[in-house]
Write a protein that holds these residues in place. Structure first.
Motif, short mmCIF file in Angstrom:
data_model
loop_
_atom_site.label_atom_id
_atom_site.label_comp_id
_atom_site.label_asym_id
_atom_site.label_seq_id
_atom_site.Cartn_x
_atom_site.Cartn_y
_atom_site.Cartn_z
N GLY A 546 0.83 -0.91 -0.02
CA GLY A 546 0.00 -0.03 0.03
C GLY A 546 0.68 1.30 0.05
N VAL A 547 0.07 2.54 -0.17
CA VAL A 547 0.73 3.59 -0.03
C VAL A 547 0.79 4.34 1.47
N LYS A 548 2.36 4.60 1.73
CA LYS A 548 2.33 5.16 3.01
C LYS A 548 1.83 6.53 3.26
N ALA A 549 0.98 6.43 4.52
CA ALA A 549 0.29 7.80 4.81
C ALA A 549 0.99 9.04 4.73
N VAL A 550 0.57 10.15 4.17
CA VAL A 550 1.37 11.43 4.27
C VAL A 550 0.78 12.26 5.34
N GLU A 551 1.97 12.94 5.79
CA GLU A 551 1.57 13.91 6.88
C GLU A 551 0.52 14.86 6.57
N GLU A 552 -0.28 15.15 7.79
CA GLU A 552 -1.67 15.90 7.38
C GLU A 552 -1.28 17.46 6.98
N THR A 553 -0.16 17.95 7.75
CA THR A 553 0.27 19.15 7.04
C THR A 553 0.78 19.26 5.78
N VAL A 554 1.32 18.24 5.16
CA VAL A 554 1.73 18.02 3.71
C VAL A 554 0.27 18.22 2.86
N THR A 555 -0.55 17.19 3.42
CA THR A 555 -2.04 17.36 2.94
C THR A 555 -2.63 18.48 2.71
N HIS A 556 -2.61 19.52 3.65
CA HIS A 556 -3.07 20.75 3.92
C HIS A 556 -2.48 21.60 2.97
N ALA A 557 -1.24 21.41 3.04
CA ALA A 557 -0.29 22.39 1.94
C ALA A 557 -0.53 22.24 0.56
N ALA A 558 -0.55 20.83 0.25
CA ALA A 558 -0.80 20.36 -1.12
C ALA A 558 -2.49 20.90 -1.56
N GLY A 559 -3.22 20.93 -0.96
CA GLY A 559 -4.71 21.43 -1.13
C GLY A 559 -4.69 22.84 -1.42
N THR A 560 -3.71 23.64 -1.19
CA THR A 560 -3.81 25.05 -1.16
C THR A 560 -2.90 25.75 -2.04
N MET A 561 -2.13 24.68 -2.69
CA MET A 561 -0.82 24.99 -3.70
C MET A 561 -1.43 25.15 -5.19
N ALA A 562 -0.73 25.88 -6.09
CA ALA A 562 -1.13 25.95 -7.31
C ALA A 562 0.01 24.90 -8.12
N PRO A 563 -0.57 24.36 -9.19
CA PRO A 563 0.13 23.42 -9.67
C PRO A 563 1.33 23.71 -10.03
N ARG A 564 2.49 22.94 -10.30
CA ARG A 564 3.80 23.38 -10.70
C ARG A 564 4.31 22.64 -12.08
N LYS A 565 4.85 23.35 -12.90
CA LYS A 565 5.46 22.88 -14.00
C LYS A 565 6.62 22.19 -13.87
N PRO A 566 6.94 21.07 -14.31
CA PRO A 566 8.36 20.38 -13.90
C PRO A 566 9.45 21.34 -14.66
N ARG A 567 10.55 21.46 -14.00
CA ARG A 567 11.42 22.11 -14.37
C ARG A 567 12.50 21.59 -15.22
N GLY A 568 12.30 20.29 -15.25
CA GLY A 568 13.21 19.31 -16.12
C GLY A 568 14.73 19.00 -15.68
N VAL A 569 15.25 18.49 -16.09
CA VAL A 569 16.79 18.10 -16.07
C VAL A 569 17.81 19.06 -17.15
N ILE A 570 18.53 19.81 -16.52
CA ILE A 570 19.42 20.61 -17.27
C ILE A 570 20.82 20.13 -17.51
N GLY A 571 21.27 19.94 -18.49
CA GLY A 571 22.67 19.46 -18.79
C GLY A 571 22.98 18.28 -18.84
#
Length: 603
Positions: A546-571
């Protein structure tokens, strides 16, 4: 017993009464390589658990049919995942960005044909999954086991060493206790007695107690439980830097307790071995051959550009390579370092708590040095804990390793740590030039071995040396890994993700993922094996962990954040993919582009 006594005399570790005359004899004698028989590493619960998991994976091979699996990353974890997947009847393909396998254990040759290693890697008896893997590949004869002891340089007695000697036949944990009590050079009896009570819960309560200490640094734990400060100076500084390249005031106590719990509960847990040559040839190549002989593939020079996501379902759709090829498979495994993975997490996944928690993890910088001298230095056929402010552990590889053996000249391999602020250093050594790093190291060697290192104008830190020192540095190599194993600072253990993810058909491995061993070779192998278990169980219709439980503080922060585009690997340099490099100008420019904080001067 006679042979063991003679070996101690040869190294200069004798009873106090005989030390004066015997040490003079030892100094006049050259230390030669001597390997010891492989210890019994199989008679432990952890080894039996590793064997049981191997058998489980093999038993799943007839169920669910063969799946194609794309694995990104050809370090130990990715190769281990592929090895165990072919055991389970699947068809993995490993895609390694670099032209060499091994990841953090990779190595390459310089213009003289000398091998340059990413790190100084030691194998312990308490590495059950690594030992199990070596047995399955019939590679145990490639380990050079050394005498069962720990060796510490004596800072207050330059040129001298002291040891914790493990007496054969004494079971764990009593052998470790006796080794400490028998040493008269590092701690007083009262200090030893003060150290024991705070550590007893580790043995009695086990992992539950250990996990609760993650919010405390090693120094915080010592002070909370009234341990003497000299324990830090004599033991914990060396242990902390050896385990995670971090000073005790920055390292989570969970790391130290986890290591001690593993090592102390196994009779041969702390016995050490060196590989008899370079890691790519002696470990990675046989793994590749094993995988390919059973239908898998291992490809190098295959950097990943992006993880493609199905726009309707959000599930993984494929791997877009820099070549333009899109790789599709039944299952996918990321064996990338956490810092590389974070740059490639798709925008659609970025707000999931599982991936948001990766923000709390980052690789610790570390520097590995190779120093070739024009003559043989006094040395020991073993790993040495330097107890230096700048150096972690070191070994004279010209004595300890068959491939690098040289009776006339020494080649020291040293771990330079801590080397960054996050690890406790007031200086950002990653931003320093190779020459500055080597000069600082030569100064430490001159201090530790005042009768050997010569005063050399090339290295100003040696100019106070007396006339006895004759050894001069003839060449060197500096390997910087700006993001090595995850930084095990207090409070981070809970953010280590499970191998199973919330994305169907997408699995993680790597030593930063959640498993009961540390960020190490052992942790990498176990994580790869656990990832293979997820895929094999899913294919067979069996339940997974199964999937390990995630900390509540992280779940809350994830719920309020804007999606982020991947920066990719440079070099294209090794550091771009989480490896180590000599950090040429072009490599430094690439590092500055995607991780500029690493090159900010400090101190």
């Amino acid at each position: 017993m006679v042979a063991g006594t003679l070996a101690l005399v040869a190294l200069g570790f004798t009873a106090p009464a005989a030390r004066s005359s015997a040490s003079r004899v030892a100094r006049a004698s050259a230390v030669t390589m001597r390997d010891f028989p492989k210890p019994n590493v199989e008679n432990t619960d952890n080894y039996r658990a590793s064997t049981a998991l191997t058998e489980k994976l093999k038993s799943l091979s007839a169920k669910g049919g063969s799946k194609s699996v794309a694995i990104v990353g050809g370090g130990l974890s990715g190769l281990a995942a592929a090895k165990y997947l072919v055991d389970a009847g699947h068809k993995p393909t490993v895609y390694e960005a670099r032209d060499v396998l091994g990841g953090k254990v990779s190595a390459w040759q310089d213009a003289d044909g000398d091998w340059i290693e990413t790190g100084l890697h030691i194998f312990f008896g308490a590495y059950p999954n690594m030992m199990n893997l070596l047995a399955e590949l019939d590679l145990h004869d490639r380990l050079q086991w050394k005498m069962h002891k720990m060796i510490f340089a004596m800072q207050q007695l330059p040129g001298e060493f002291t040891t914790f000697d493990f007496i054969p036949g004494i079971p764990a944990p009593f052998n470790f206790g006796l080794a400490i009590l028998s040493n008269q050079k590092m701690l007083t009896l009262w200090e030893k007695l003060q150290t024991a009570p705070p550590l007893l819960p580790m043995l009695i309560e086990g992992q539950e107690f250990i996990d609760k200490q993650d919010e405390l640094s090693v120094t915080d734990f010592m002070r909370k439980y009234g341990m003497p400060e000299r324990i830090n100076e004599e033991v914990f500084i060396a242990m902390a830097k050896a385990l995670d390249f971090i000073d005790p005031d920055k390292l989570s106590m969970t790391v130290v307790l986890t290591a001690m719990n593993r090592f102390l509960n196994e009779d041969n847990g702390l016995q050490m071995a060196f590989l008899d040559g370079n890691q790519p040839d002696r470990i990675c190549k046989p793994m590749k051959e094993y995988i390919e002989a059973r239908g898998g593939r291992v490809l190098t020079g295959q950097p990943l550009q992006a993880i493609d996501v199905d726009s309707a379902t959000g599930e993984i759709a494929g791997l877009r390579m820099r070549s333009g090829e899109v790789v599709t498979a039944d299952e996918y495994i990321s064996a990338m370092p956490v810092d590389v993975l974070k740059r490639l997490v798709p925008e659609r996944w970025s707000t999931l708590p599982y991936f948001k928690q990766l923000d709390e993890l980052e690789g610790i910088p570390v520097i590995n040095l190779h120093m070739w001298f024009d003559r043989k230095l006094k040395n020991v056929d073993h790993l040495c804990f330097s107890r230096s402010p700048l150096l972690s552990v070191y070994a004279d590889m010209s004595t300890t390793c068959k491939e690098y053996y040289d009776e006339q000249r020494s080649m020291l391999e040293l771990v330079f740590a801590p080397c960054s602020p996050i690890a406790g250093s007031p200086v950002n050594w990653i931003a320093k030039s190779d020459e500055e790093i080597i000069d600082a190291t030569m100064g430490e060697l001159a201090r530790l071995f005042p009768t050997e290192i010569a005063a050399d104008p090339t290295w100003p830190s040696t100019l106070s040396q007396g006339p006895d020192g004759q050894a001069r540095l003839r060449k060197f190599a500096v390997v910087k890994t700006p993001r090595s194993v995850y930084a095990a600072i207090p409070g981070r253990n809970k953010y280590r993700p499970s191998q199973e993810t919330p994305i169907p058909r997408f699995t993680l491995c790597g030593c930063f993922t959640s498993q009961k061993f540390l960020g190490s070779m052992e942790g990498a192998v176990l994580a790869g094996k656990l990832a293979a278990e997820v895929v094999a169980c899913r294919a067979a219709g069996e339940p997974t962990q199964g999937v390990k439980a995630v900390e509540e503080t992280v779940t809350h922060a994830a719920g309020t954040m804007a999606p982020r585009k991947p920066r990719g690997v440079i070099g294209n340099d090794a550091v771009a993919f989480g490896g180590g490099s000599s950090l040429t100008r072009s490599a430094a420019d690439e590092l500055k582009a995607f991780d500029p904080a690493q090159l900010v001067p400090l101190g």
